[in-house]
Design a protein around this motif. Structure first.
Motif, mmCIF file in Angstrom:
data_model
loop_
_atom_site.group_PDB
_atom_site.id
_atom_site.type_symbol
_atom_site.label_atom_id
_atom_site.label_comp_id
_atom_site.label_asym_id
_atom_site.label_seq_id
_atom_site.Cartn_x
_atom_site.Cartn_y
_atom_site.Cartn_z
ATOM 1 N N GLU A 52 0.838 -1.209 0.000
ATOM 2 C CA GLU A 52 0.000 0.000 0.000
ATOM 3 C C GLU A 52 0.869 1.253 0.000
ATOM 4 O O GLU A 52 0.613 2.209 -0.732
ATOM 5 C CB GLU A 52 -0.935 -0.033 1.217
ATOM 6 C CG GLU A 52 -2.072 0.974 1.139
ATOM 7 C CD GLU A 52 -1.672 2.362 1.597
ATOM 8 O OE1 GLU A 52 -2.143 3.343 1.004
ATOM 9 O OE2 GLU A 52 -0.858 2.479 2.537
ATOM 10 N N ARG A 53 1.921 1.252 0.807
ATOM 11 C CA ARG A 53 2.837 2.396 0.852
ATOM 12 C C ARG A 53 3.516 2.588 -0.494
ATOM 13 O O ARG A 53 3.580 3.696 -1.023
ATOM 14 C CB ARG A 53 3.889 2.198 1.946
ATOM 15 C CG ARG A 53 4.891 3.348 2.024
ATOM 16 C CD ARG A 53 6.063 3.057 2.932
ATOM 17 N NE ARG A 53 6.796 1.844 2.622
ATOM 18 C CZ ARG A 53 7.673 1.724 1.609
ATOM 19 N NH1 ARG A 53 7.902 2.730 0.786
ATOM 20 N NH2 ARG A 53 8.309 0.585 1.403
ATOM 21 N N ARG A 56 1.269 3.964 -3.437
ATOM 22 C CA ARG A 56 0.845 5.365 -3.363
ATOM 23 C C ARG A 56 1.652 6.228 -4.320
ATOM 24 O O ARG A 56 1.167 7.240 -4.805
ATOM 25 C CB ARG A 56 1.009 5.908 -1.947
ATOM 26 C CG ARG A 56 -0.192 5.678 -1.081
ATOM 27 C CD ARG A 56 -0.038 6.350 0.260
ATOM 28 N NE ARG A 56 0.217 5.290 1.236
ATOM 29 C CZ ARG A 56 0.971 5.406 2.299
ATOM 30 N NH1 ARG A 56 1.583 6.530 2.581
ATOM 31 N NH2 ARG A 56 1.126 4.398 3.115
ATOM 32 N N ARG A 57 2.903 5.825 -4.585
ATOM 33 C CA ARG A 57 3.785 6.665 -5.396
ATOM 34 C C ARG A 57 4.414 5.949 -6.599
ATOM 35 O O ARG A 57 4.771 6.587 -7.579
ATOM 36 C CB ARG A 57 4.888 7.200 -4.491
ATOM 37 C CG ARG A 57 5.857 8.105 -5.198
ATOM 38 C CD ARG A 57 6.764 8.813 -4.248
ATOM 39 N NE ARG A 57 7.780 9.543 -4.994
ATOM 40 C CZ ARG A 57 8.881 10.001 -4.481
ATOM 41 N NH1 ARG A 57 9.125 9.833 -3.202
ATOM 42 N NH2 ARG A 57 9.746 10.640 -5.214
#
Length: 169
Positions: A52-53, A56-57
């Motif tokens: 998920e982290r 995000r990018r």
């Protein structure tokens, strides 16, 4: 240019459904090799939080042969300082029973395209000194060895070094 995998392998973005298979692939390397310097298998929650982290990018891609996940690749922060914003850390993992089927090459080709589209100009791969096959793969695919850090980690009671590889896109 890397040889292409069989027509049955396709690359797609990570989904919730493919997360458990990616975790299984990753944990195989954690538990059985010094290719990952984590020492304990990740839980589903830990791996899901990491994914998920990352997503995000950055891109997180999955290689599938039919319905089976046979590998994955993702980009991540190389260094959080703003001047490094065009550089990303690359990770590629291929299921141990799918090695030498050009899955890694397909993942690399696709993630490089995604990186370019995102304005990333440099990829960094940090490879443990015990992973000769990964070093050879990176060299075949245009990465340059930039340096070795000897004996900076301990896994399975052995000193392990890391090698920094860089590729300009």
């Amino acid at each position: 240019m890397s040889a292409r995998p069989s027509d049955t392998v396709r690359i797609e973005p990570l989904t919730e459904a493919s997360l458990p298979a990616c975790l299984e692939i990753y944990n195989y390397y954690v538990v059985n090799t010094a290719f990952s310097l984590e020492e304990a298998a990740l839980t589903r929650q830990e791996y899901a939080a990491r994914a998920e982290r990352v997503t995000r990018r950055y891109p997180f891609l999955v290689a599938k042969d039919g319905d089976a996940v046979v590998g994955f690749a993702y980009l991540d922060v190389f260094n959080s300082r703003s001047a490094y914003r065009h550089t990303a850390d690359l990770s590629i993992y291929v299921a141990h029973d799918a090695l030498h089927r050009r899955v890694g090459a397909a993942l690399l080709d696709t993630i490089e395209e995604a990186a370019r589209a995102q304005g990333i100009t440099t990829l960094i791969s940090l490879i443990t000194s015990e992973n000769d096959n990964s070093c050879a793969f990176h060299e075949r695919n245009g990465f340059v060895l930039e340096g070795d850090l000897h004996d900076v980690a301990v896994k399975f009671g052995r000193q392990v070094g890391v090698r920094y590889y860089r590729k300009r896109l």
